[in-house]
Design an enzyme around this catalytic site. Sequence first.
Site, PDB file in Angstrom:
ATOM      1  N   ASP A  17       0.784  -1.244   0.000  1.00  0.00           N
ATOM      2  CA  ASP A  17       0.000   0.000   0.000  1.00  0.00           C
ATOM      3  C   ASP A  17       0.821   1.302   0.000  1.00  0.00           C
ATOM      4  O   ASP A  17       1.780   1.421   0.764  1.00  0.00           O
ATOM      5  CB  ASP A  17      -0.856   0.104   1.266  1.00  0.00           C
ATOM      6  CG  ASP A  17      -1.564  -1.163   1.623  1.00  0.00           C
ATOM      7  OD1 ASP A  17      -1.518  -2.121   0.858  1.00  0.00           O
ATOM      8  OD2 ASP A  17      -2.179  -1.191   2.704  1.00  0.00           O
ATOM      9  N   SER A  76      -0.299   0.279   7.458  1.00  0.00           N
ATOM     10  CA  SER A  76      -0.700   1.448   6.665  1.00  0.00           C
ATOM     11  C   SER A  76      -1.235   2.600   7.506  1.00  0.00           C
ATOM     12  O   SER A  76      -1.754   2.396   8.604  1.00  0.00           O
ATOM     13  CB  SER A  76      -1.729   1.034   5.621  1.00  0.00           C
ATOM     14  OG  SER A  76      -1.058   0.331   4.607  1.00  0.00           O
ATOM     15  N   ARG A 140      -7.615  -0.849  11.635  1.00  0.00           N
ATOM     16  CA  ARG A 140      -6.370  -0.392  11.002  1.00  0.00           C
ATOM     17  C   ARG A 140      -6.543   0.647   9.899  1.00  0.00           C
ATOM     18  O   ARG A 140      -7.619   0.951   9.441  1.00  0.00           O
ATOM     19  CB  ARG A 140      -5.612  -1.582  10.461  1.00  0.00           C
ATOM     20  CG  ARG A 140      -6.320  -2.422   9.424  1.00  0.00           C
ATOM     21  CD  ARG A 140      -5.349  -3.532   9.041  1.00  0.00           C
ATOM     22  NE  ARG A 140      -5.834  -4.398   8.005  1.00  0.00           N
ATOM     23  CZ  ARG A 140      -6.245  -5.650   8.215  1.00  0.00           C
ATOM     24  NH1 ARG A 140      -6.273  -6.152   9.424  1.00  0.00           N
ATOM     25  NH2 ARG A 140      -6.641  -6.384   7.198  1.00  0.00           N
ATOM     26  N   GLU A 192     -10.298  -2.345   4.292  1.00  0.00           N
ATOM     27  CA  GLU A 192      -8.954  -1.840   4.570  1.00  0.00           C
ATOM     28  C   GLU A 192      -8.794  -0.464   3.923  1.00  0.00           C
ATOM     29  O   GLU A 192      -9.556  -0.078   3.029  1.00  0.00           O
ATOM     30  CB  GLU A 192      -7.895  -2.793   3.978  1.00  0.00           C
ATOM     31  CG  GLU A 192      -8.010  -4.218   4.520  1.00  0.00           C
ATOM     32  CD  GLU A 192      -6.932  -5.170   4.008  1.00  0.00           C
ATOM     33  OE1 GLU A 192      -6.402  -5.932   4.828  1.00  0.00           O
ATOM     34  OE2 GLU A 192      -6.632  -5.171   2.811  1.00  0.00           O
TER      35      GLU A 192
END
Length: 472
Positions: A17, A76, A140, A192
């Site tokens: 990412d 991330s 997250r 995500e």
Amino acid sequence: MDRPQFHFTPNRGWINDPNGLVYFANEYHLFYQHDPYSAVGGGDRMHWGHATSHNLVDWQEQPVALAPDDLGTIWSGSAVVDWHDTSGFFGGKAGLVACYTQWQPARQVQSLAYSTDNGHTWIKYAENPIITAPELTVFRDPKVWWHASTDRWVLVVTIGQSVRFYTSPNLREWQAAGEFGTGHGAQAGVWECPDLFPLSIASNEAAERWVLLISTNGPTGSQMEYFIGDFDGEQFTSDYPAATVLPFDYGRDCYAAVTWSDIPATDRRRLAIGWMNNWQYARALPGDQWRGAMTIPRSLQLAERPTGLRLIQQPIAELAARRGIAHHYPARTITPEATAEPDLDGKALEIVITLTTNDAAESGLRVRTDATRGATIGYDWTTECLFIERSEAVPPVANFAGRQEAPLAPTNGSVTLQIFLDYSSIEIIADAGAVVLSALVFLAPHDGTTFYSKGGATTISALEVYPLTAES
Ligand code: FRU
């Protein structure tokens, strides 16, 4: 993987990412999930790698920005300019603050780091972690921004198949606010890398809606979707029924795309970049010294399409710096018997083509071909679908083959495609940017381009080709 010429790749090691996208002190920063020691990657190896650029096209790799510590590896997250030193980290001046997930096998927490040298070195906040939620197994990818109308910071993180918002006056202390997502959009995989931002509408720049980007990773692989709606500083509401899924990219290889923070107000663009890959096979792709590439940077807007308000993506104008001499080809008609093969071979090309049907059932291009193998960029006039077929462009990897398609209605009997071909990938932009298809292909060293028409004739009514170079 053949190293791409105009896409970001790491010199060594693994990337996934994009992280911490921010513009500050005349530099664009691109941080990214990085295993600097091997091309293997994996959650237990993650650092933030770092590259900087003056034009978003030519990138200079910098030393690793954040390395794992006792709280976990560095997953991330995002970065912002703290213009008024709300955090107190900068002695009254402006500085950069990064917010990221730290991963341990049974725990995900959010942490902060700050930089007093314009993003080149980072100091981890002594009071980390700043947000915990022990009851959550997925917690997250914090994205932070300044929410002007409530005069405070907002953070969005994923919590399973939905997101949660937090608010803060100082980036250090956070208060939970609303949640969004339960029952909305794609629910098969875990959510995500969220991003939420206001976006103007192309035909009416004064009007804005909020756009929520989500990456979902599940049994059918990694995909991205977006929601359009409203955000009041604590709660997002979608304009569409819960079951609506709006794909961000119809190809298999655009994931975890998020946008740059603090682009100068005079620029007014909302700029995104994604990881050009898919967790279904990312680790198995060929590569021993390095593995992974980013998409081209894209400029985002909203636009009214016949089906409703949609996100549109355009390649950033800066990419034109990589164009070699333009070739304009005269219109021509091709048939199943007589295909055209103008002299436009190459492994790194920008092709802008308009296909107009006479009576063809399907037409398009074969790119990166030799006599036996290639990838097909096709348009099916009967089903009104744009597709990439890469089954001949396959590394020995499970789940990679196959056709990827996007609905695309012709306009007055024509479709126009802007195609970015690089050494290991294809990105197609169509329907004014409402349709984007990104796919990796493995066809080194093939460099042929041909056209085809099936079941009748097709006119190539416009064709422009630019070779794209490795440096501006
Ligand atoms: C998305 C993702 C994130 C996570 C990171 C770990 O591709 O799974 O959710 O923070 O990658 O590298």
